[in-house]
Structures are given as C-alpha cells and as structure tokens.
Scaffold this active site. Sequence first.
Site, PDB file in Angstrom:
ATOM      1  N   SER A 152      -6.118 -34.611  34.401  1.00 26.56           N
ATOM      2  CA  SER A 152      -4.669 -34.546  34.600  1.00 26.56           C
ATOM      3  C   SER A 152      -3.987 -33.985  33.356  1.00 26.56           C
ATOM      4  O   SER A 152      -2.822 -33.606  33.409  1.00 26.56           O
ATOM      5  CB  SER A 152      -4.102 -35.933  34.930  1.00 26.56           C
ATOM      6  OG  SER A 152      -4.527 -36.892  33.978  1.00 26.56           O
ATOM      7  N   GLU A 159      -8.000 -42.943  44.948  1.00 24.75           N
ATOM      8  CA  GLU A 159      -6.670 -42.377  44.684  1.00 24.75           C
ATOM      9  C   GLU A 159      -5.918 -42.130  45.982  1.00 24.75           C
ATOM     10  O   GLU A 159      -6.437 -41.493  46.907  1.00 24.75           O
ATOM     11  CB  GLU A 159      -6.796 -41.062  43.889  1.00 24.75           C
ATOM     12  CG  GLU A 159      -5.428 -40.435  43.611  1.00 24.75           C
ATOM     13  CD  GLU A 159      -5.416 -39.384  42.520  1.00 24.75           C
ATOM     14  OE1 GLU A 159      -6.454 -39.178  41.857  1.00 24.75           O
ATOM     15  OE2 GLU A 159      -4.349 -38.762  42.331  1.00 24.75           O
TER      16      GLU A 159
HETATM   17  O1  KIV Z   1      -7.232 -37.046  35.836  1.00 20.63           O
HETATM   18  C1  KIV Z   1      -6.739 -38.184  35.997  1.00 20.63           C
HETATM   19  O2  KIV Z   1      -5.798 -38.612  35.318  1.00 20.63           O
HETATM   20  C2  KIV Z   1      -7.310 -39.007  37.054  1.00 20.63           C
HETATM   21  C3  KIV Z   1      -6.560 -40.246  37.437  1.00 20.63           C
HETATM   22  C4  KIV Z   1      -5.382 -39.869  38.255  1.00 20.63           C
HETATM   23  C5  KIV Z   1      -7.424 -41.226  38.115  1.00 20.63           C
HETATM   24  O3  KIV Z   1      -8.315 -38.688  37.590  1.00 20.63           O
END
Ligand code: KIV
Length: 282
Positions: free
Chosen positions: A62, A198
């Site tokens: 993310s 998720e």
């Molecule tokens: O990349 C991320 O932050 C994630 C979370 C949303 C679980 O995979």
Amino acid sequence: MSAPQSGSASARPFAEVSRMRTLHLQRAKDSGEKFSMLTSYDVLTAGIFDAAGVDVLLVGDSLGNTVLGHESTLPVTLDQMITFAAAVVRGTNRALVVVDLPFGSYEESPEQAVRSAVRVMRETGAHAVKLEAGEALAGHVAAVVRAGIPVMGHIGFTPQSEHALGGFRIQGRGDAAAQLRRDALAVQDAGCFAVVLEMVSADAARDVEQKLTIPTVGIGAGNVTTGQVLVWQDMLGLRTGTMPRFVKQYAQLAETAHDAVAQYVAEVRSGAFPGEEHSYRG
Ligand code: KIV
C-alpha cells in the site's frame, strides 16, 4: 538480543513479550486473545508504533498509494519494498515485521516466489512475508514455507488483483463465501501462519475464522478475526478524503500538520522565526 524461545509461545501477556513471533499470534488464536497490526514504511513510524505496542508491523505494498502516490499497488517493485522494509526493521524492537511481496515478484512460479522471499529476508532482516495468495497460488506459498520463511496469506479483496476482481468490491458474499473458505483452507494447508481477510462480509469472516486453526487478520472484516490491521495514514488521519467504511480515524494528523506548517510559514514571513533561542551567538 532477545531471549531464545522454545517451540511454544510463552504465556506472558502480549505487552510483556520482548519480541513478537508467529507463535504468539497462534497463541492469540488458541486462547481467544486479539492482536494488532498496522502498516509502517519508515524508521520513525516503526519506532513510534512499536513503542505504542503494535504487535505486527506490515510493510505493505500500500506504500505504492500512501507514500509513492500511485493509483494502485501494481507499480511497486521488490527493490522498493526492500528499501522501505529495511528501514522499518531498523526502527523496530518488539513487533513482528511482515513484508508484502509486490505484484510481479512471485506469481510466475514457486521458484520466483522463493527467490523474492529470500531476498526480502536476507536484505531487510524482516521476520515474514505476505503474499496475496489463495487456492490458486497455494503451491507458491508452500514452496516459500518449505524454504523456511514464514508466510502470511491474504485473501478476499486483494488489491494487486483489483482489475481482475472488477474494482473495490466486498468479497465472500453469497456463493463467493465457498471460494473464500477454499482459499483460506488452501493457504492454511500450505503452511501460512496467519491470513489477512480484506473487505469481506462479517459473516464470511466469522465462517473462515471458525474453520481455520491459524489466526485471521481482518481489514474490513468485522470484529471476529483474531487480529486487526489498518493502513496507518488512514487511521491517523494523514490521508484525507473519503475513507472506506472500515477505517476508524484515531487522530487528524493532516490537519495538525497543516496548521503547524501554516504557522511556520507565517512566522518566517513576519520574521518571528527564528527567535533568539534558535540563533547561535559569537
Ligand atoms: O498493503 C497493505 O497495506 C495491505 C493491508 C491493507 C492488509 O496489504
């Protein structure tokens, strides 16, 4: 260096555990305790979150959105993940550090998955990797586990597959609940120590949490999972705009930072900063 631990997690409360390990997450599942997970991408936030008692720090891809400003996680490279993950490890004393394998670094073959996971472990000092993998990639997960690397699975809405899934949609509803269950059981059988759920309906999450012997970690999956995870810029209000329903904002850092910086700008313009106390003499 933390004290060596035997095959079972000590029964100390989480707050007193000097180094979180996968065994402690399993203990949480077995005893009905809950654990917290939060993203982190740099040394300073890692230090703050670790000191605040977060049990698992996730260096999530993310960061493609929240740090690098991309529209999705797809452009994030393994080299970038390694740079950010090494910083997080350097800021962490207690938390278990889990690192996402980014899009394109593991899907081709189990061998590619092992190569990427080995790089993460060797070059960052992290404790585990996370793969957006369910039934279809269970063989890849198993290969990484066989290489001695702890793996967290990630099913339900998987951002790397955003286009295949038809955009941001709640997963596991109706007939899709059966596939979610198959994905969960497949990654458990492949050796995952935990699995992220998720954006799945709370009913589907409950079903999976009850069927699995390993802990689940929810983000937009209700409150039945053993762990919870959020993206830190969302939960601390550094990111603004429309938030997904599952985000709770515990602070408004964007507002605080904006007001502080606006005051700095005004004081520089007026000459109020720097004052005597910020100046060298002689
Ligand atoms: O990349 C991320 O932050 C994630 C979370 C949303 C679980 O995979």
